[in-house]
Design an enzyme around this catalytic site. Sequence first.
Site, PDB file in Angstrom:
ATOM      1  CG  HIS A 156      -1.454   5.364  -0.309  1.00 46.82           C
ATOM      2  ND1 HIS A 156      -2.122   5.734   0.837  1.00 46.82           N
ATOM      3  CD2 HIS A 156      -2.315   4.568  -0.987  1.00 46.82           C
ATOM      4  CE1 HIS A 156      -3.327   5.170   0.853  1.00 46.82           C
ATOM      5  NE2 HIS A 156      -3.462   4.452  -0.233  1.00 46.82           N
ATOM      6  NE  ARG A 173      -4.041   1.936   2.174  1.00 50.56           N
ATOM      7  CZ  ARG A 173      -4.262   2.771   3.198  1.00 50.56           C
ATOM      8  NH1 ARG A 173      -3.554   2.644   4.318  1.00 50.56           N
ATOM      9  NH2 ARG A 173      -5.167   3.706   3.097  1.00 50.56           N
ATOM     10  CG  HIS A 198      -8.089  -3.909  -1.349  1.00 47.41           C
ATOM     11  ND1 HIS A 198      -9.103  -2.998  -1.469  1.00 47.41           N
ATOM     12  CD2 HIS A 198      -6.944  -3.177  -1.179  1.00 47.41           C
ATOM     13  CE1 HIS A 198      -8.609  -1.765  -1.398  1.00 47.41           C
ATOM     14  NE2 HIS A 198      -7.305  -1.855  -1.216  1.00 47.41           N
ATOM     15  CG  ASN A 223      -1.168   8.778   3.040  1.00 44.34           C
ATOM     16  OD1 ASN A 223      -1.517   7.732   2.490  1.00 44.34           O
ATOM     17  ND2 ASN A 223      -0.549   9.750   2.387  1.00 44.34           N
TER      18      ASN A 223
HETATM   19  C1  HEM Z   1      -9.024   1.157  -6.189  1.00 41.22           C
HETATM   20  C2  HEM Z   1      -8.990   2.070  -5.245  1.00 41.22           C
HETATM   21  C3  HEM Z   1      -8.551   1.802  -3.847  1.00 41.22           C
HETATM   22  C4  HEM Z   1      -9.169   2.223  -2.721  1.00 41.22           C
HETATM   23  C5  HEM Z   1     -10.431   3.066  -2.652  1.00 41.22           C
HETATM   24  C6  HEM Z   1      -8.426   1.706  -1.607  1.00 41.22           C
HETATM   25  C7  HEM Z   1      -8.737   1.943  -0.277  1.00 41.22           C
HETATM   26  C8  HEM Z   1      -8.148   1.300   0.794  1.00 41.22           C
HETATM   27  C9  HEM Z   1      -8.536   1.474   2.168  1.00 41.22           C
HETATM   28  C10 HEM Z   1      -9.624   2.409   2.669  1.00 41.22           C
HETATM   29  C11 HEM Z   1      -7.769   0.647   2.915  1.00 41.22           C
HETATM   30  C12 HEM Z   1      -7.819   0.462   4.426  1.00 41.22           C
HETATM   31  C13 HEM Z   1      -6.991   1.531   5.098  1.00 41.22           C
HETATM   32  C14 HEM Z   1      -7.298   1.674   6.566  1.00 41.22           C
HETATM   33  O1  HEM Z   1      -8.443   1.472   6.940  1.00 41.22           O
HETATM   34  O2  HEM Z   1      -6.384   1.994   7.344  1.00 41.22           O
HETATM   35  C15 HEM Z   1      -6.884  -0.041   2.014  1.00 41.22           C
HETATM   36  C16 HEM Z   1      -5.956  -0.971   2.405  1.00 41.22           C
HETATM   37  C17 HEM Z   1      -5.057  -1.547   1.544  1.00 41.22           C
HETATM   38  N1  HEM Z   1      -4.871  -1.211   0.211  1.00 41.22           N
HETATM   39 FE1  HEM Z   1      -6.134  -0.156  -0.927  1.00 41.22          FE
HETATM   40  N2  HEM Z   1      -7.374   0.982  -2.069  1.00 41.22           N
HETATM   41  C18 HEM Z   1      -7.399   1.018  -3.431  1.00 41.22           C
HETATM   42  C19 HEM Z   1      -6.457   0.461  -4.275  1.00 41.22           C
HETATM   43  C20 HEM Z   1      -5.326  -0.178  -3.859  1.00 41.22           C
HETATM   44  C21 HEM Z   1      -4.201  -0.501  -4.698  1.00 41.22           C
HETATM   45  C22 HEM Z   1      -4.091  -0.124  -6.177  1.00 41.22           C
HETATM   46  C23 HEM Z   1      -3.302  -1.160  -3.927  1.00 41.22           C
HETATM   47  C24 HEM Z   1      -1.947  -1.700  -4.280  1.00 41.22           C
HETATM   48  C25 HEM Z   1      -1.517  -1.912  -5.511  1.00 41.22           C
HETATM   49  C26 HEM Z   1      -3.868  -1.252  -2.602  1.00 41.22           C
HETATM   50  C27 HEM Z   1      -3.303  -1.905  -1.532  1.00 41.22           C
HETATM   51  C28 HEM Z   1      -3.861  -1.975  -0.265  1.00 41.22           C
HETATM   52  C29 HEM Z   1      -3.380  -2.882   0.770  1.00 41.22           C
HETATM   53  C30 HEM Z   1      -2.330  -3.942   0.594  1.00 41.22           C
HETATM   54  C31 HEM Z   1      -4.131  -2.588   1.903  1.00 41.22           C
HETATM   55  C32 HEM Z   1      -3.966  -3.210   3.313  1.00 41.22           C
HETATM   56  C33 HEM Z   1      -2.887  -2.421   4.053  1.00 41.22           C
HETATM   57  C34 HEM Z   1      -2.579  -2.891   5.465  1.00 41.22           C
HETATM   58  O3  HEM Z   1      -3.093  -3.910   5.937  1.00 41.22           O
HETATM   59  O4  HEM Z   1      -1.771  -2.193   6.117  1.00 41.22           O
HETATM   60  N3  HEM Z   1      -5.080  -0.623  -2.594  1.00 41.22           N
HETATM   61  N4  HEM Z   1      -7.113   0.389   0.723  1.00 41.22           N
END
Ligand code: HEM
Length: 329
Positions: free
Chosen positions: A75, A71, A202, A103
């Site tokens: 970002h 992530r 995800h 973030n």
């Molecule tokens: C398509 C639009 C996307 C949205 C709206 C989105 C939104 C989010 C949100 C809201 C979270 C949870 C954050 C939290 O609650 O602290 C999350 C977690 C995560 N996102 Fe996305 N995301 C998107 C695309 C992506 C992309 C493109 C990647 C990587 C290539 C990605 C990788 C991750 C990962 C691996 C997590 C888990 C992080 C952790 O456990 O620390 N996401 N994302």
Amino acid sequence: MAQPTWSARRVTAALVVMVVVVVVLAVAGGSWAQLSPSFYSFSCPGVFNAVKRGMQSAIAREKRIGASIVRLFFHDCFVQGCDASLLLDDTASFTGEKTANPNNGSVRGFEVIDAIKSAVETICPGVVSCADILAIAARDSVAILGGPSWDVKVGRRDSRTASLSGANNNIPPPTSGLANLTSLFAAQGLSQKDMVALSGSHTIGQARCTNFRAHIYNETNIDSGFAMRRQSGCPRNSGSGDNNLAPLDLQTPTVFENNYYKNLVVKKGLLHSDQELFNGGATDALVQSYISSQSTFFADFVTGMIKMGDITPLTGSNGEIRKNCRRIN
Ligand code: HEM
Ligand SMILES: *[C@@H]1O[C@H](CO)[C@@H](O)[C@H](O)[C@H]1NC(C)=O
Ligand SMILES: *[C@@H]1O[C@H](CO)[C@@H](O)[C@H](O)[C@H]1NC(C)=O
Ligand SMILES: CC(=O)N[C@H]1CO[C@H](CO)[C@@H](O)[C@@H]1O
């Protein structure tokens, strides 16, 4: 024909020197510079092993950290390109990206990048950028957790700037609908297919209650049993339990496979934005295809990661090689 005079030879030599200087300046200036997997072949051949060892030990301590690093890369790349701008700490005179809405209280893994950076500085000081370390670490995270691997292109340099507003405006919020998700990716040169494939990230990691509360209490395109199960860990009223965690993939949040898409077709996407990828729209067929073929998902994911890693890198003499990923030199 007469031998060239000494002065003619001097003129020729001077011309050769000038051509060499111009070529060297052009390459160093970045106009020809491109990312390549072999960028550090001579200057730091050990970098790939050092990063892999760092990610292996970090994931051995905590499996979720692999997701957090993936992530961070996303970002970082969506704001001024993949230039490690996200890694810069705020100071009294510098505002970075860490407190931007997507973030703040959410991004994690900076200590892991710091530890890898110091290991890399020990073997080749001043050579490898923080931006490249993050790109390699994201690849290794995916591979270690069971996903695909690929050759990471390197040669990025680190920014001397960051953009709080860029982080707020370019990174999609989880309330986004399909059209907004698509347009925010298009703004970075990424297709709708790239968006759906990269969202497959995800299949690992966790989200906080504040980011899925409205989806589990107020929306209808969600399996009711799944919504109830998530409600039990996420109180209805904001303020309480905002940071309570739930897995983005309810089945296997530390394994990188195609389960994320399997959840979507049974309406068990955790975020509103997740479920948008399978909600009767243009991307339903792609979701289905990633369920029928994990290798198609992996191939499209790799394509997307490489494209994302190519977003406006600093190369040549632009930017710098930071000594410490948290501050400019
Ligand atoms: C398509 C639009 C996307 C949205 C709206 C989105 C939104 C989010 C949100 C809201 C979270 C949870 C954050 C939290 O609650 O602290 C999350 C977690 C995560 N996102 Fe996305 N995301 C998107 C695309 C992506 C992309 C493109 C990647 C990587 C290539 C990605 C990788 C991750 C990962 C691996 C997590 C888990 C992080 C952790 O456990 O620390 N996401 N994302
Ligand atoms: C960031 O989060 C902290 C608490 O986690 C909060 O005190 C602070 O106001 C937030 N900053 C911004 C800019 O939202
Ligand atoms: C659900 O929607 C109602 C009406 O729009 C709103 O007042 C409420 O705050 C929402 N609740 C959640 C948890 O999003
Ligand atoms: C960032 C972005 O694309 N925002 C758009 C989201 O969708 C609404 C309409 O559905 C537009 O008004 C926004 O501009």
